[in-house]
Design a protein around this motif. Structure first.
Motif, PDB file in Angstrom:
ATOM      1  N   GLN A   6       0.831  -1.290   0.228  1.00 41.84           N
ATOM      2  CA  GLN A   6       0.027   0.057   0.120  1.00 41.84           C
ATOM      3  C   GLN A   6       0.801   1.359   0.167  1.00 41.84           C
ATOM      4  OE1 GLN A   6      -2.375   0.832   3.475  1.00 41.84           O
ATOM      5  NE2 GLN A   6      -3.429   1.884   2.570  1.00 41.84           N
ATOM      6  N   GLU A   7       2.021   1.165   0.930  1.00 45.47           N
ATOM      7  CA  GLU A   7       2.940   2.205   0.772  1.00 45.47           C
ATOM      8  C   GLU A   7       4.031   1.913   1.652  1.00 45.47           C
ATOM      9  OE1 GLU A   7       0.559   5.272   3.141  1.00 45.47           O
ATOM     10  OE2 GLU A   7       0.740   3.931   4.888  1.00 45.47           O
ATOM     11  N   VAL A   9       6.695   3.311   4.205  1.00 47.86           N
ATOM     12  CA  VAL A   9       6.701   4.343   5.529  1.00 47.86           C
ATOM     13  C   VAL A   9       7.969   4.351   5.837  1.00 47.86           C
ATOM     14  CG1 VAL A   9       5.825   4.818   7.731  1.00 47.86           C
ATOM     15  CG2 VAL A   9       4.350   3.700   6.104  1.00 47.86           C
ATOM     16  N   TRP A  37       2.324  13.310  10.297  1.00 42.61           N
ATOM     17  CA  TRP A  37       2.341  12.309   8.968  1.00 42.61           C
ATOM     18  C   TRP A  37       2.111  12.872   7.892  1.00 42.61           C
ATOM     19  CZ3 TRP A  37       2.660   7.062   8.975  1.00 42.61           C
ATOM     20  CH2 TRP A  37       2.161   6.237   7.873  1.00 42.61           C
ATOM     21  N   TYR A  39       2.623  12.476   3.086  1.00 46.37           N
ATOM     22  CA  TYR A  39       2.605  11.546   2.288  1.00 46.37           C
ATOM     23  C   TYR A  39       2.759  12.085   0.941  1.00 46.37           C
ATOM     24  CZ  TYR A  39      -2.302  11.610   1.193  1.00 46.37           C
ATOM     25  OH  TYR A  39      -3.633  12.055   0.736  1.00 46.37           O
ATOM     26  N   ASP A  41       2.109  10.566  -3.448  1.00 49.98           N
ATOM     27  CA  ASP A  41       2.081   9.587  -4.576  1.00 49.98           C
ATOM     28  C   ASP A  41       2.981   9.631  -5.577  1.00 49.98           C
ATOM     29  OD1 ASP A  41       0.078   8.226  -2.965  1.00 49.98           O
ATOM     30  OD2 ASP A  41      -1.169   9.621  -3.249  1.00 49.98           O
ATOM     31  N   VAL A  46       4.650   3.470  -5.532  1.00 49.62           N
ATOM     32  CA  VAL A  46       3.770   3.220  -4.616  1.00 49.62           C
ATOM     33  C   VAL A  46       3.893   4.380  -3.584  1.00 49.62           C
ATOM     34  CG1 VAL A  46       5.528   2.041  -3.268  1.00 49.62           C
ATOM     35  CG2 VAL A  46       3.273   1.522  -2.615  1.00 49.62           C
ATOM     36  N   ARG A  47       2.815   4.812  -2.895  1.00 55.44           N
ATOM     37  CA  ARG A  47       2.930   5.973  -2.011  1.00 55.44           C
ATOM     38  C   ARG A  47       4.131   5.669  -1.112  1.00 55.44           C
ATOM     39  NH1 ARG A  47      -2.374   7.471   1.023  1.00 55.44           N
ATOM     40  NH2 ARG A  47      -2.601   8.586  -0.988  1.00 55.44           N
ATOM     41  N   LEU A  48       4.778   6.913  -0.641  1.00 54.50           N
ATOM     42  CA  LEU A  48       5.759   7.073   0.275  1.00 54.50           C
ATOM     43  C   LEU A  48       5.329   7.894   1.412  1.00 54.50           C
ATOM     44  CD1 LEU A  48       9.016   7.885  -1.845  1.00 54.50           C
ATOM     45  CD2 LEU A  48       8.124   5.789  -1.037  1.00 54.50           C
ATOM     46  N   ALA A  49       5.064   7.423   2.729  1.00 55.35           N
ATOM     47  CA  ALA A  49       4.599   7.926   3.545  1.00 55.35           C
ATOM     48  C   ALA A  49       5.754   8.335   4.604  1.00 55.35           C
ATOM     49  CB  ALA A  49       3.493   7.184   4.317  1.00 55.35           C
TER      50      ALA A  49
END
Length: 114
Positions: A6-7, A9, A37, A39, A41, A46-49
């Motif tokens: 999903q991401e 982190v 927090w 993030y 996209d 993939v998302r980087l958080a």
């Protein structure tokens, strides 16, 4: 059972600053969900958080990103004004070349080519 990513982190001291570095490097708009927090996209990734944690980074990453680029020197030089730092010299072997870098939070990543 099969899962999907999903991401990714990153624990860090300053999520808002780190997300802006990665958004500038990979593209995408930084989002600050809260003071703890953030993030991004990046297109095609993939998302980087980034989440705030109280402790600082103390050892080398156990996992890092390899970012493929056409020109290693140009990529490394372009990342320096954003707050990145080189780690060691350019490495070349039979598989190609890579330059280890650190983001402003001290997280290692590599520019790779070949």
């Amino acid at each position: 059972m099969r899962a999907s990513v999903q991401e990714i982190v990153f624990d860090c001291a300053d999520p808002a600053a780190l997300v802006r570095f990665w958004a500038e490097l990979l593209g995408g708009e930084p989002v600050d969900r809260s003071g703890d927090w953030s993030y991004v996209d990046p297109p095609g990734f993939v998302r980087l958080a980034f989440q705030r944690v109280p402790e600082g980074k103390s050892v080398k990453n156990r996992v890092h990103l390899d970012l493929e680029v056409a020109d290693l020197e140009r990529a490394a030089e372009g990342a320096l004004p954003l707050g990145a730092a080189r780690v060691g010299d350019l490495v070349t072997d039979e598989q190609g070349s890579f330059q280890v870098m650190r983001d402003p939070g001290g997280n290692e990543f590599c520019f790779v080519s070949g």
